[in-house]
Write an enzyme that holds these catalytic residues in place. Structure first.
Site, mmCIF file in Angstrom:
data_model
loop_
_atom_site.group_PDB
_atom_site.id
_atom_site.type_symbol
_atom_site.label_atom_id
_atom_site.label_comp_id
_atom_site.label_asym_id
_atom_site.label_seq_id
_atom_site.Cartn_x
_atom_site.Cartn_y
_atom_site.Cartn_z
ATOM 1 N N HIS A 315 -15.234 1.006 0.374
ATOM 2 C CA HIS A 315 -15.385 0.046 1.476
ATOM 3 C C HIS A 315 -14.070 -0.153 2.144
ATOM 4 O O HIS A 315 -13.201 -0.918 1.634
ATOM 5 C CB HIS A 315 -16.006 -1.152 0.994
ATOM 6 C CG HIS A 315 -17.379 -1.114 0.293
ATOM 7 N ND1 HIS A 315 -17.898 -1.551 -0.850
ATOM 8 C CD2 HIS A 315 -18.587 -0.305 0.602
ATOM 9 C CE1 HIS A 315 -19.209 -1.420 -1.047
ATOM 10 N NE2 HIS A 315 -19.516 -0.366 -0.150
ATOM 11 N N PHE A 489 -10.898 -2.444 -1.984
ATOM 12 C CA PHE A 489 -10.759 -2.241 -3.574
ATOM 13 C C PHE A 489 -12.072 -1.720 -4.407
ATOM 14 O O PHE A 489 -12.027 -2.113 -5.196
ATOM 15 C CB PHE A 489 -10.065 -3.660 -4.350
ATOM 16 C CG PHE A 489 -8.979 -4.157 -3.278
ATOM 17 C CD1 PHE A 489 -7.868 -3.420 -2.814
ATOM 18 C CD2 PHE A 489 -8.806 -5.519 -3.497
ATOM 19 C CE1 PHE A 489 -6.941 -3.837 -1.948
ATOM 20 C CE2 PHE A 489 -7.755 -6.092 -2.670
ATOM 21 C CZ PHE A 489 -6.986 -5.411 -2.067
ATOM 22 N N HIS A 490 -12.608 -1.203 -3.601
ATOM 23 C CA HIS A 490 -14.128 -0.443 -4.359
ATOM 24 C C HIS A 490 -14.242 0.854 -4.400
ATOM 25 O O HIS A 490 -15.086 1.415 -4.076
ATOM 26 C CB HIS A 490 -15.351 -1.219 -3.445
ATOM 27 C CG HIS A 490 -15.250 -2.808 -3.435
ATOM 28 N ND1 HIS A 490 -16.174 -3.257 -2.397
ATOM 29 C CD2 HIS A 490 -14.720 -3.585 -4.011
ATOM 30 C CE1 HIS A 490 -16.180 -4.547 -2.622
ATOM 31 N NE2 HIS A 490 -15.258 -4.617 -3.918
ATOM 32 N N PRO A 491 -13.114 1.603 -5.151
ATOM 33 C CA PRO A 491 -13.395 3.125 -5.073
ATOM 34 C C PRO A 491 -14.317 3.578 -6.408
ATOM 35 O O PRO A 491 -14.362 2.847 -7.256
ATOM 36 C CB PRO A 491 -11.772 3.441 -5.459
ATOM 37 C CG PRO A 491 -11.198 2.450 -6.180
ATOM 38 C CD PRO A 491 -11.829 1.178 -5.271
#
Length: 554
Positions: A315, A489-491
């Site tokens: 995101h 920070f949503h890998p």
């Protein structure tokens, strides 16, 4: 280091969000001998536990892997800091603490793509509830109805994963919520019922004003079990893969670097890779499981050619900053000695105030255009502003309105940089690579301006500081998104699960690595598509489901 028995029933690689839950569930049966491996240190660093301490954990090698992305074309050549937790609790020790499941359609789509009904929303909901301890159910059952309120159908109570409401509010954020309503976004008191459309304050993973990470929630209650062994500062070099007499591949365990010494550990039943969307594909590739051309280029024997590291999704948040007047923001409070003293005293006395707050307090989910069937934007609204994460707050009062595309169509990859396990992998998110993503970015910035122009915000005389009102066209706004966008920070997605006959899927629907016995991957890397919201709690749901399958040998 004294000799130790290095054979276990289960080896869990990664003591982060998924790994801590798995260690708890798998070791609940005293017959199972479990080893949990964590490359970082124990979560004893004080700033991990104070909510605002994420400011001192991200970018700090004590708790962060300190990764950065490759220069990204979609970001106009910029590279981004890419935080990943390196301590017990993993990213739950450094993240924003927001409790968010996503949308029911996310899991129904996973079920359709994988052919496994256990992934659908109804079944995922049961796994979410299995570990919840939700504050809305603290008061017990209503004696008149015998029910725990309307929330009992959606939430659990008494589990390990504590969920609380935030311990502060801001007038300017309340007004932003009112302005959002004026544009047609309804208010909500629960983002987690399957359709998160609406505006309201986020619920957070805290207990009485302290961060509640997965190490405290799941590992602490289990650490006294004699059948659970936890090694910290133990980085996996590679998996141990064997070819059986019948020609089948089997994962027998791993080689672990501990105190500078390579140690082989063996798994009698299963090895579980829970190192996250960056480190799980890295470990697989180092072990000879990955794209053949990549492995050969680094002199690694190809054990299994598979699309490991592909399908990276994240995101990208676009941060708009507005100067405001006539109301306090964290900028004004934190930029004076008296304000800092008040903030510290407030937290010391009752665990409230700015030191108790998550990075984002107010949230909103809505559509970038009315033709969309579901909310595809998420807002994180903060009573503060700065030029970039890690820099000082601005001297003027301001708020930041960050908005991200929940369902990006761009795909990136994670690739090893060399055959040395100590080298950070190449992370290439490939943001804003599609026309759809660029259009959503431009539309979302226009929507931010529309909300800020509503009557509810005019008492604060908002003035757009970033990106600047002179930028208006789709092309200008899409380029600006590349200039000011940053990861949230949503890998996910780099070890995709799916149907057995899906060539893009590395894992089968039960998260077993296709073509390799005795090996599962259980973390955010397994997601075929990113969830429509923050990704930490969905990762716990994945681990809950996987533990159930493993214990029943599915």
């Amino acid at each position: 280091m004294p000799d130790q028995d290095t054979s276990f029933d289960y080896i869990v690689i990664g003591g982060g969000s998924a790994g801590c839950l798995l260690a708890n569930r798998l070791s609940a049966d005293p017959a199972n001998r479990v080893l949990l491996l964590e490359a970082g240190k124990p979560d004893t660093y004080p700033w991990i536990h104070i909510p605002v301490g994420y400011l001192y954990c991200i970018g700090n090698p004590r708790a962060d892997w300190m990764y950065s992305t490759e220069a990204d074309k979609g970001l106009n050549g910029r590279s981004l800091r890419y935080p990943r937790g390196k301590t017990l609790g993993g990213c739950s020790s450094i993240n924003g603490m927001i409790y968010m499941r996503g949308q029911a359609r996310d899991y129904d789509n996973w079920a359709r793509q994988s052919g496994e009904d256990d992934w659908n929303w109804e079944n995922a909901l049961a796994d979410f509830k299995a570990h919840e301890d939700h504050y809305k159910l603290d008061d017990g059952a209503d004696p008149a109805t015998g029910s725990n309120s309307r929330f009992s159908d959606m939430h659990g109570h008494g589990g390990e994963w504590r969920i609380e409401k935030q311990r502060l509010r801001w007038d300017v954020l309340d007004s932003f919520a009112d302005a959002a309503v004026e544009t047609g976004i309804d208010k909500t008191d629960d983002f987690n019922g399957g359709d998160n459309a609406g505006v309201g304050y986020f619920d957070v993973n805290q207990r009485s004003g302290w961060r509640w990470n997965t190490s405290k929630a799941f590992l602490r209650p289990a650490k006294s079990r004699p059948n659970l062994t936890v090694w910290t500062e133990a980085q996996v070099e590679k998996l141990t893969l064997e070819t059986k007499a019948d020609g089948s591949l089997h994962c027998a365990g791993a080689v672990v670097n501990r105190a500078g010494r390579s140690v082989s550990v063996k798994a009698r039943r299963e090895t579980v890779l829970s190192a996250g969307a960056v480190n799980s594909p890295q470990i697989l590739q180092l072990s000879g499981i990955g794209p053949a051309a990549l492995l050969k280029s680094h002199g690694i024997e190809v054990i299994k050619d598979a699309p490991v590291g592909e399908n990276l999704q994240d995101h990208l948040q676009i941060r708009a900053v507005f100067k405001v007047k006539g109301t306090p923001t964290l900028n004004t409070l934190a930029n004076s000695l008296l304000g800092k003293a008040k903030i510290g005293l407030q937290y010391l006395l009752n665990r409230s105030g700015p030191m108790s707050m998550s990075p984002s307090q107010l949230g909103a989910f809505t559509r970038s255009d009315p033709d969309r069937a579901h909310a595809n934007l998420e807002y994180h609204v903060q009573p503060l502003s700065l030029e970039a994460f890690g820099e000082d707050l601005h001297e003027f009062p301001a708020i930041t309105v960050s908005v991200c595309n929940l369902n990006p169509t761009s795909r990136g990859r994670v690739q090893i940089r060399s055959a040395d396990f100590r080298d950070a992998p190449k992370i290439s998110p490939n943001y804003l690579a599609t026309e759809e993503d660029r259009k959503v970015a431009a539309d979302s910035l226009r929507q931010v301006r529309q909300i800020m122009a509503q009557p509810a915000m005019q008492a604060y005389q908002p003035q757009e500081y970033k990106p600047g009102i002179e930028y208006q066209s789709d092309e200008q706004l899409a380029k600006l998104a590349g200039d000011i966008g940053s990861t949230i920070f949503h890998p996910v997605g780099t070890v995709k699960m799916g149907r057995v006959d899906d060539p893009s899927a590395v894992l089968d629907p039960h998260l077993r690595l296709k073509g390799v016995n005795g090996l599962r991957v259980v973390d955010a890397s397994i997601m075929p598509e990113i969830t429509s919201g923050n990704t930490n709690s969905p990762t716990l749901m994945i681990a809950e489901k996987a533990a159930r399958w493993m214990l029943s040998a599915q």
